[in-house]
Design an enzyme around this catalytic site. Structure first.
Site, PDB file in Angstrom:
ATOM      1  N   ASP A  48       0.835  -1.197   0.000  1.00 15.71           N
ATOM      2  CA  ASP A  48       0.000   0.000   0.000  1.00 15.71           C
ATOM      3  C   ASP A  48       0.874   1.253   0.000  1.00 15.71           C
ATOM      4  O   ASP A  48       0.654   2.180  -0.778  1.00 15.71           O
ATOM      5  CB  ASP A  48      -0.921  -0.019   1.222  1.00 15.71           C
ATOM      6  CG  ASP A  48      -1.746   1.246   1.357  1.00 15.71           C
ATOM      7  OD1 ASP A  48      -2.535   1.539   0.442  1.00 15.71           O
ATOM      8  OD2 ASP A  48      -1.587   1.942   2.378  1.00 15.71           O
ATOM      9  N   ALA A  49       1.882   1.257   0.838  1.00 18.15           N
ATOM     10  CA  ALA A  49       2.790   2.409   0.913  1.00 18.15           C
ATOM     11  C   ALA A  49       3.600   2.544  -0.377  1.00 18.15           C
ATOM     12  O   ALA A  49       3.787   3.652  -0.892  1.00 18.15           O
ATOM     13  CB  ALA A  49       3.720   2.266   2.114  1.00 18.15           C
TER      14      ALA A  49
END
Length: 163
Positions: A48-49
């Site tokens: 996600d990051a």
């Protein structure tokens, strides 16, 4: 104190940033035993990051208001759009990468989400794949991300145009 930071060479700052973004073990060096101990949701957490940073960096130019920039980024990182991106990537993925997707889809929680459960599971699968590639094969990560049509002039369907 501000005086000292002005004397730091730009190349030194760039190397520090590179170290910050490099996985703990470096590309292609994460031990398999360590990797197997991570759940698909932990891989998705990292992915996600990675994905958000990728999208932000792709949309950074041309310069624009932060509010507009944020709206564009959100349109690319929402679950519905990530599910569509995963469909784009399917023909380019190996059997092992598809196995990671399967494991992550099955691991996605059944909690209440804003999007459909199917989109949420697909988005989790994409993020897990990106997290896995980030930890194991940076070159392959770049290759996979290059298949995605993310540019400042290509807004996802259903996204509100910048105002």
């Amino acid at each position: 104190m501000a005086q000292e930071s002005q004397n730091v060479p730009v190349t030194s700052l760039a190397m520090d940033l590179g170290d910050l973004l490099r996985p703990a073990y470096g590309a292609d060096q994460c031990p398999e035993t360590q990797l197997r101990s991570l759940s698909p949701l932990a891989l998705a957490y990292v992915g996600d990051a990675v994905f958000e940073l990728f999208v932000r960096s792709r949309l950074l130019w041309p310069p624009q208001q932060v509010r507009t920039f944020h709206r564009q980024v959100v349109s690319h990182v929402r679950a519905e759009q990530q599910a569509q991106y995963l469909e784009c990537l399917q023909p380019h993925l190996s059997t092992a990468e598809k196995d990671i997707l399967r494991r992550a889809r099955n691991a996605a929680s059944g909690r209440k989400v804003r999007s459909s459960l199917r989109d949420y599971r697909q988005a989790t699968a994409l993020e897990a794949l990106l997290g896995y590639l980030y930890l194991t094969d940076a070159q392959r990560l770049i290759e996979v991300l290059s298949y995605l049509p993310i540019t400042p002039d290509a807004m996802p369907a259903g996204a509100s145009p910048p105002s």
